[in-house]
Design a protein around this motif. Structure first.
Motif, PDB file in Angstrom:
ATOM      1  N   ILE A 292      30.956 -21.580  41.129  1.00 14.98           N
ATOM      2  CA  ILE A 292      29.719 -22.216  41.565  1.00 14.98           C
ATOM      3  C   ILE A 292      29.276 -21.750  42.954  1.00 14.98           C
ATOM      4  O   ILE A 292      30.067 -21.705  43.894  1.00 14.98           O
ATOM      5  N   VAL A 293      28.013 -21.421  43.065  1.00 17.15           N
ATOM      6  CA  VAL A 293      27.378 -21.121  44.355  1.00 17.15           C
ATOM      7  C   VAL A 293      26.153 -22.026  44.459  1.00 17.15           C
ATOM      8  O   VAL A 293      25.333 -22.093  43.545  1.00 17.15           O
ATOM      9  N   LYS A 294      26.028 -22.739  45.568  1.00 14.44           N
ATOM     10  CA  LYS A 294      24.898 -23.641  45.758  1.00 14.44           C
ATOM     11  C   LYS A 294      23.698 -22.889  46.319  1.00 14.44           C
ATOM     12  O   LYS A 294      23.838 -21.846  46.966  1.00 14.44           O
ATOM     13  N   ALA A 295      22.509 -23.452  46.094  1.00 13.06           N
ATOM     14  CA  ALA A 295      21.269 -22.795  46.497  1.00 13.06           C
ATOM     15  C   ALA A 295      21.230 -22.504  47.990  1.00 13.06           C
ATOM     16  O   ALA A 295      20.788 -21.425  48.413  1.00 13.06           O
ATOM     17  N   GLU A 296      21.691 -23.452  48.800  1.00 15.07           N
ATOM     18  CA  GLU A 296      21.619 -23.236  50.243  1.00 15.07           C
ATOM     19  C   GLU A 296      22.439 -22.034  50.696  1.00 15.07           C
ATOM     20  O   GLU A 296      22.075 -21.316  51.626  1.00 15.07           O
ATOM     21  N   VAL A 297      23.547 -21.795  50.023  1.00 11.62           N
ATOM     22  CA  VAL A 297      24.394 -20.643  50.343  1.00 11.62           C
ATOM     23  C   VAL A 297      23.694 -19.347  49.928  1.00 11.62           C
ATOM     24  O   VAL A 297      23.680 -18.363  50.674  1.00 11.62           O
ATOM     25  N   ALA A 298      23.110 -19.353  48.750  1.00  4.81           N
ATOM     26  CA  ALA A 298      22.431 -18.161  48.244  1.00  4.81           C
ATOM     27  C   ALA A 298      21.218 -17.789  49.092  1.00  4.81           C
ATOM     28  O   ALA A 298      20.982 -16.612  49.375  1.00  4.81           O
ATOM     29  N   PHE A 299      20.440 -18.793  49.519  1.00  6.99           N
ATOM     30  CA  PHE A 299      19.249 -18.504  50.317  1.00  6.99           C
ATOM     31  C   PHE A 299      19.604 -18.092  51.745  1.00  6.99           C
ATOM     32  O   PHE A 299      18.887 -17.304  52.362  1.00  6.99           O
ATOM     33  N   GLU A 300      20.706 -18.610  52.238  1.00  8.50           N
ATOM     34  CA  GLU A 300      21.121 -18.249  53.591  1.00  8.50           C
ATOM     35  C   GLU A 300      21.726 -16.850  53.632  1.00  8.50           C
ATOM     36  O   GLU A 300      21.554 -16.113  54.609  1.00  8.50           O
ATOM     37  N   ASN A 301      22.425 -16.465  52.563  1.00  5.22           N
ATOM     38  CA  ASN A 301      23.111 -15.170  52.544  1.00  5.22           C
ATOM     39  C   ASN A 301      22.825 -14.405  51.245  1.00  5.22           C
ATOM     40  O   ASN A 301      23.752 -14.077  50.494  1.00  5.22           O
ATOM     41  N   PRO A 302      21.584 -14.095  50.952  1.00  9.45           N
ATOM     42  CA  PRO A 302      21.277 -13.433  49.676  1.00  9.45           C
ATOM     43  C   PRO A 302      21.913 -12.060  49.516  1.00  9.45           C
ATOM     44  O   PRO A 302      22.206 -11.632  48.398  1.00  9.45           O
ATOM     45  N   THR A 303      22.142 -11.369  50.630  1.00 10.17           N
ATOM     46  CA  THR A 303      22.727 -10.027  50.532  1.00 10.17           C
ATOM     47  C   THR A 303      24.216 -10.055  50.231  1.00 10.17           C
ATOM     48  O   THR A 303      24.817  -9.002  49.995  1.00 10.17           O
ATOM     49  N   ASP A 304      24.810 -11.236  50.232  1.00  6.24           N
ATOM     50  CA  ASP A 304      26.227 -11.343  49.861  1.00  6.24           C
ATOM     51  C   ASP A 304      26.420 -11.197  48.354  1.00  6.24           C
ATOM     52  O   ASP A 304      27.561 -11.095  47.881  1.00  6.24           O
ATOM     53  N   TYR A 305      25.318 -11.207  47.622  1.00  3.71           N
ATOM     54  CA  TYR A 305      25.389 -11.197  46.165  1.00  3.71           C
ATOM     55  C   TYR A 305      24.450 -10.152  45.575  1.00  3.71           C
ATOM     56  O   TYR A 305      23.475  -9.750  46.197  1.00  3.71           O
ATOM     57  N   PHE A 306      24.785  -9.737  44.366  1.00  9.18           N
ATOM     58  CA  PHE A 306      23.815  -9.060  43.522  1.00  9.18           C
ATOM     59  C   PHE A 306      23.252 -10.154  42.634  1.00  9.18           C
ATOM     60  O   PHE A 306      23.960 -10.691  41.774  1.00  9.18           O
ATOM     61  N   ILE A 307      22.012 -10.533  42.846  1.00  5.95           N
ATOM     62  CA  ILE A 307      21.441 -11.684  42.160  1.00  5.95           C
ATOM     63  C   ILE A 307      20.738 -11.234  40.889  1.00  5.95           C
ATOM     64  O   ILE A 307      19.764 -10.483  40.928  1.00  5.95           O
ATOM     65  N   ALA A 308      21.273 -11.698  39.760  1.00  2.22           N
ATOM     66  CA  ALA A 308      20.701 -11.380  38.458  1.00  2.22           C
ATOM     67  C   ALA A 308      19.903 -12.579  37.977  1.00  2.22           C
ATOM     68  O   ALA A 308      20.459 -13.628  37.659  1.00  2.22           O
ATOM     69  N   SER A 309      18.607 -12.430  37.953  1.00  4.07           N
ATOM     70  CA  SER A 309      17.724 -13.501  37.493  1.00  4.07           C
ATOM     71  C   SER A 309      17.633 -13.412  35.968  1.00  4.07           C
ATOM     72  O   SER A 309      16.882 -12.608  35.422  1.00  4.07           O
ATOM     73  N   TYR A 310      18.437 -14.237  35.303  1.00  3.04           N
ATOM     74  CA  TYR A 310      18.534 -14.177  33.836  1.00  3.04           C
ATOM     75  C   TYR A 310      17.442 -15.050  33.233  1.00  3.04           C
ATOM     76  O   TYR A 310      17.684 -16.155  32.757  1.00  3.04           O
TER      77      TYR A 310
ATOM     78  N   LEU B 281      23.749  -3.717  30.404  1.00  6.34           N
ATOM     79  CA  LEU B 281      25.060  -4.160  30.882  1.00  6.34           C
ATOM     80  C   LEU B 281      25.609  -3.269  31.989  1.00  6.34           C
ATOM     81  O   LEU B 281      26.107  -3.758  33.013  1.00  6.34           O
ATOM     82  N   TYR B 282      25.529  -1.956  31.791  1.00  5.81           N
ATOM     83  CA  TYR B 282      26.147  -1.033  32.737  1.00  5.81           C
ATOM     84  C   TYR B 282      25.382  -0.893  34.055  1.00  5.81           C
ATOM     85  O   TYR B 282      25.822  -0.181  34.955  1.00  5.81           O
ATOM     86  N   THR B 283      24.241  -1.564  34.172  1.00  6.94           N
ATOM     87  CA  THR B 283      23.526  -1.553  35.450  1.00  6.94           C
ATOM     88  C   THR B 283      24.069  -2.619  36.397  1.00  6.94           C
ATOM     89  O   THR B 283      23.734  -2.619  37.588  1.00  6.94           O
ATOM     90  N   LEU B 284      24.878  -3.530  35.881  1.00  5.44           N
ATOM     91  CA  LEU B 284      25.477  -4.554  36.736  1.00  5.44           C
ATOM     92  C   LEU B 284      26.574  -3.923  37.583  1.00  5.44           C
ATOM     93  O   LEU B 284      27.430  -3.202  37.060  1.00  5.44           O
ATOM     94  N   PRO B 285      26.587  -4.174  38.875  1.00  6.38           N
ATOM     95  CA  PRO B 285      27.583  -3.540  39.745  1.00  6.38           C
ATOM     96  C   PRO B 285      28.980  -4.123  39.555  1.00  6.38           C
ATOM     97  O   PRO B 285      29.147  -5.341  39.453  1.00  6.38           O
ATOM     98  N   ALA B 286      29.962  -3.242  39.502  1.00  9.16           N
ATOM     99  CA  ALA B 286      31.351  -3.676  39.339  1.00  9.16           C
ATOM    100  C   ALA B 286      31.999  -4.010  40.675  1.00  9.16           C
ATOM    101  O   ALA B 286      33.100  -4.562  40.712  1.00  9.16           O
ATOM    102  N   ASP B 287      31.314  -3.691  41.780  1.00 11.96           N
ATOM    103  CA  ASP B 287      31.913  -3.869  43.103  1.00 11.96           C
ATOM    104  C   ASP B 287      31.235  -4.959  43.936  1.00 11.96           C
ATOM    105  O   ASP B 287      31.429  -5.036  45.146  1.00 11.96           O
ATOM    106  N   LYS B 288      30.408  -5.803  43.283  1.00 15.11           N
ATOM    107  CA  LYS B 288      29.729  -6.875  44.005  1.00 15.11           C
ATOM    108  C   LYS B 288      29.887  -8.193  43.268  1.00 15.11           C
ATOM    109  O   LYS B 288      30.198  -8.222  42.081  1.00 15.11           O
ATOM    110  N   ASN B 289      29.663  -9.279  43.987  1.00  9.66           N
ATOM    111  CA  ASN B 289      29.656 -10.600  43.355  1.00  9.66           C
ATOM    112  C   ASN B 289      28.293 -10.796  42.701  1.00  9.66           C
ATOM    113  O   ASN B 289      27.279 -10.871  43.377  1.00  9.66           O
ATOM    114  N   ILE B 290      28.277 -10.856  41.395  1.00  8.15           N
ATOM    115  CA  ILE B 290      27.035 -11.022  40.645  1.00  8.15           C
ATOM    116  C   ILE B 290      26.723 -12.508  40.540  1.00  8.15           C
ATOM    117  O   ILE B 290      27.478 -13.267  39.939  1.00  8.15           O
ATOM    118  N   LEU B 291      25.616 -12.922  41.121  1.00  7.44           N
ATOM    119  CA  LEU B 291      25.191 -14.322  41.063  1.00  7.44           C
ATOM    120  C   LEU B 291      24.124 -14.457  39.987  1.00  7.44           C
ATOM    121  O   LEU B 291      23.024 -13.923  40.116  1.00  7.44           O
TER     122      LEU B 291
END
Length: 328
Positions: free
Chosen positions: A214-232, A260-270
């Motif tokens: 789980i990642v909360k919205a406040e964390v994601a908005f404060e640090n968006p570059t910490d994740y590869f954000i996949a808007s599903y 599938l293979y466009t998702l990075p294997a070296d990042k945290n996918i949110l």
């Protein structure tokens, strides 16, 4: 003449050795990785996550209409205390991490038409339902909105509290480009049989607490570059607004022949969907495949609820609460 024969012999030996080496090299190159073996097997075995069956979400009204139907089983994974406080009639209290064992040892899953996993919000239930689907239990569902859809009191500290517009003024509408296909996760079960790899990966997934995803919205908005954000989400949801940098992944497109293979294997996918429930199924799938993946809690409802409600895009509101009777 002897020299000629000698040269020819050396030549043929060299050709033979080189040919053997190339064959060995080709064999090494052609041997699929555990990841590839697993993906191929899952896609050949129904390809659930990319099919029309996903997400396997059931409405509260269907459960209510089948309370007397012994072919409908409801498994409540909330704490024992909350279960005792109030639960759906005839439901069974089972801990989430123990569901796989429960299916294997305690019940005959095939004897039920539908088995619905119930939690507080629908998100952890969707995650476990996703794992059980991968394990081959094709009659498993999660209750949409969880127990928040059943009773207003239970909804207050869950969906009512967490449906906000706290970051509605920080969303972007920019279309962000999808990455090129790249490296894939490296699995290390030591198995070469797809079923054995899957079994080990699913058991490991059940052993990891859902709260760690789980990642909360406040964390994601404060640090968006910490994740590869996949808007599903579909285009309408994505264009309405998304977290900065988020890349749209249309549902049903996480096949090896698609995205599938466009998702990075070296990042945290949110993974971000509208409710956190469709995303939970994706999280289950990607985690089993070896990706480092997280779920945005309560989805886009956690930061732009009013817009979703207004556009009728899976926004949570009081109309989702049915106020059906609880058993104690």
């Amino acid at each position: 003449m002897k020299k000629t024969i000698t040269y020819l012999t050396v030549f043929f030996i060299a050709i033979t050795v080189l040919s053997s080496f190339k064959k060995g090299e080709q064999k090494i190159q052609s041997d699929p990785s555990e990841f590839e073996i697993l993906v191929q097997y899952l896609e050949a075995s129904g390809n659930f996550i990319n099919s029309e069956l996903a997400p396997a979400i059931i409405q509260a009204s269907e459960i209510k209409d089948n309370l007397k139907n012994d072919k409908y089983l409801v498994l409540d994974i909330r704490s024992e205390g909350w279960f005792d406080y109030g639960h759906i009639k005839n439901s069974v209290n089972v801990k989430g991490p123990e569901l796989l064992t429960y299916f294997e040892d305690e019940i005959d899953p095939t004897s039920f038409e539908k088995i619905t996993i119930v939690c507080y919000s629908g998100q952890s239930a969707a995650y476990y339902a996703g794992l059980l689907r991968l394990a081959g239990y094709n009659n498993v569902f999660n209750l949409k909105w969880g127990m928040s859809s059943w009773d207003s009191e239970l909804a207050q500290n869950i969906w009512v509290k967490n449906s906000t517009d706290n970051f509605a003024d920080q969303v972007e509408t920019t279309t962000n480009s999808m990455p090129q296909k790249g490296a894939t996760p490296k699995l290390s079960t030591g198995k070469t049989d797809a079923k054995e790899i899957l079994k080990e990966r699913i058991e490991a997934a059940f052993a990891k607490p859902y709260k760690e995803f789980i990642v909360k919205a406040e964390v994601a908005f404060e640090n968006p570059t910490d994740y590869f954000i996949a808007s599903y989400t579909d285009a309408e949801n994505y264009n309405l607004g998304h977290i900065k940098g988020a890349v749209q992944y249309q549902p049903k497109t996480l096949a090896s022949t698609k995205n599938l293979y466009t998702l990075p294997a070296d990042k945290n996918i949110l993974v971000n969907c509208s409710t956190g429930q469709s995303a939970a199924y994706v999280v289950a799938y990607l985690h089993v495949l070896g990706y480092n993946v997280s779920n945005l809690a309560y989805g886009s409802n956690s930061y732009m609820n009013s817009a979703l409600v207004e556009k009728d895009l899976n926004g949570f509101s009081d109309k989702e609460i049915q106020n059906y009777p609880l058993s104690e």
